[in-house]
Design an enzyme around this catalytic site. Structure first.
Site, PDB file in Angstrom:
ATOM      1  N   TYR A 101       0.855  -1.196   0.000  1.00  0.00           N
ATOM      2  CA  TYR A 101       0.000   0.000   0.000  1.00  0.00           C
ATOM      3  C   TYR A 101       0.886   1.239   0.000  1.00  0.00           C
ATOM      4  O   TYR A 101       1.885   1.291   0.717  1.00  0.00           O
ATOM      5  CB  TYR A 101      -0.891   0.018   1.252  1.00  0.00           C
ATOM      6  N   GLU A 189      -3.290   7.376  -4.122  1.00  0.00           N
ATOM      7  CA  GLU A 189      -3.186   6.119  -3.387  1.00  0.00           C
ATOM      8  C   GLU A 189      -3.035   4.961  -4.366  1.00  0.00           C
ATOM      9  O   GLU A 189      -3.747   4.897  -5.366  1.00  0.00           O
ATOM     10  CB  GLU A 189      -4.448   5.924  -2.534  1.00  0.00           C
TER      11      GLU A 189
END
Ligand code: GDP
Ligand code: MN
Length: 387
Positions: A101, A189
């Site tokens: 992530y 993101e």
């Protein structure tokens, strides 16, 4: 402005971040043609402004044309958290060794940019933050200094990624920071950021939110406006068959007829208020329609007063009055309501409303007086109006 995944990937690609080749479509046959061109296996991905698409069945691997057709037809029209899938993105499937992530956003309290990186990707970062907060390596970046390669390397080391991913991750994170800053994004993101078995690091998903006011410096961002999710209030109103346009103010407006609704918005502005919406309930103003309209407006937390402006034509005054009274019994309305009722059988209508008047339900004789009263109740200082 929130981008769809494929728009986010195109945005990333513009800054040199590796993403999978693909194409968007809203058609099943076209999806198969795209997949044939790309070569199997492919991934068929729902393009909606919400996460958790994988869990909801909106991300499917297809080994051949038949599977691609099946997934494309299942995913188009699918409801994912209330978002209906109108567009799918077909991309070359990737082999995954590990899922990470990565993100940048603004930490308002620290007045610094915040980067987050975790070896536990592919799941929602909120879940990781709750269950295993130590698995998230954070970095604060001073916008004046920027993200140096040295700081980036330390950050990657702190995240304990597979050592094979180090170089690829550093390269992508430096580019991601540039995309975030130069692209005037509020959020970038990548989840998952993947390590392939071959050792390459690659963005498999993209979530990008651009600063809407940056459109002046990035005219190309105009293309994203057409795919913005619609105002929730507008969606609720349209579901009830009401002509509604959300505005920014505090005075909820209900009128019968588009012309009168526009004048009502104007007069609210004229007396120093800010309309919260444009809402035309059309010719009929029975209890169902009125209750629906009041419900939509009542659900808007910005509304501090409601102005119902009715000019009876074919719709008679007593019908409208009965509709309002009945609607008020059905829907629990928080803000005070000011009514102006004129036109056909207005006298009869007002007589019906009279016994129901209270601090929460008021009546004024003219449109201007009603607007002033509503604006006053909404807490704005009413200004003079000339007619
Ligand atoms: P999200 O559920 O909305 O976040 O959608 P993602 O794009 O993140 O996809 C969800 C999951 O599907 C990923 O975490 C992967 O595990 C899987 N996935 C997506 N693309 C591929 C791919 O190309 N190959 C493989 N093997 N899995 C994929
Ligand atoms: Mn994802």
């Amino acid at each position: 402005m929130d981008l769809l995944e494929y728009q986010g990937k195109q945005f990333f690609a513009g800054y040199g971040i590796p993403v999978s080749a693909g194409e968007a479509t809203n058609d099943v046959d076209a999806a198969v043609a795209i997949a044939d061109r790309i070569g199997y296996p492919v991934v068929v991905k729902a393009q909606v402004h919400t996460g958790g698409r994988g869990k909801a069945g909106g991300v499917k691997l297809a080994a051949d044309a038949e599977e691609c057709r099946e997934h494309a037809s299942n995913i188009l029209g699918l409801d994912i958290n209330g978002h209906i899938v109108e567009t799918i993105w077909i991309e070359k499937a990737s082999d995954i060794a590990e899922e990470y992530y990565a993100s940048f956003t603004l930490d308002r309290s620290a007045r610094l940019h915040l980067g987050m990186l975790s070896a536990e990707g592919g799941v929602e970062i909120e879940t990781v933050a709750e269950e295993n907060p130590d698995a998230i390596a954070k970095i604060h970046v001073d916008p004046v200094v920027g993200l140096t390669e040295e700081a980036c390397r330390d950050w990657v080391a702190a995240a304990n990624l597979n050592p094979a991913a180090t170089e690829g991750a550093v390269d992508i994170l430096l580019k991601l920071y540039t995309a975030y800053v130069d692209g005037d994004a509020d959020l970038v993101e990548i989840n998952p950021l993947i390590l392939k078995p071959t050792g390459e690091v690659h963005a498999l998903d993209a979530k990008v939110s651009l600063d809407g006011s940056a459109i002046y410096e990035h005219p190309e961002y105009e293309q994203y406006e057409a795919t913005q999710p619609r105002d929730e209030r507008e969606q609720a109103a349209n579901d009830k068959g009401l002509q509604y346009v959300g505005l920014e103010g505090t005075v909820g407006v209900i009128a019968n007829g588009a012309g009168l609704a526009m004048s009502t918005v104007d007069v609210v502005n004229q007396v120093g208020g800010k309309p919260a919406n444009f809402l035309d309930i059309g010719g009929g103003a029975n209890a169902d329609v009125m209750a629906g309209a009041l419900e939509v407006i009542n659900n808007d937390p910005a509304v501090k007063a409601i102005f119902i402006n009715i000019f009876g034509g074919i719709t008679r005054g007593e019908e409208v009055a009965n509709g309002i009274v009945e609607a008020m019994q059905r829907v629990d309305i928080d803000p005070p309501i000011v009514i102006r009722l004129d036109g056909t059988n207005a006298e009869e209508g007002r007589a019906i409303l009279e016994p129901n008047l209270s601090e929460k339900l008021m009546m004024e004789d003219t449109m201007l007086d009603a607007a002033r009263r509503a604006v006053e109740l909404a807490g704005a200082e009413p200004a003079g109006g000339s007619n």
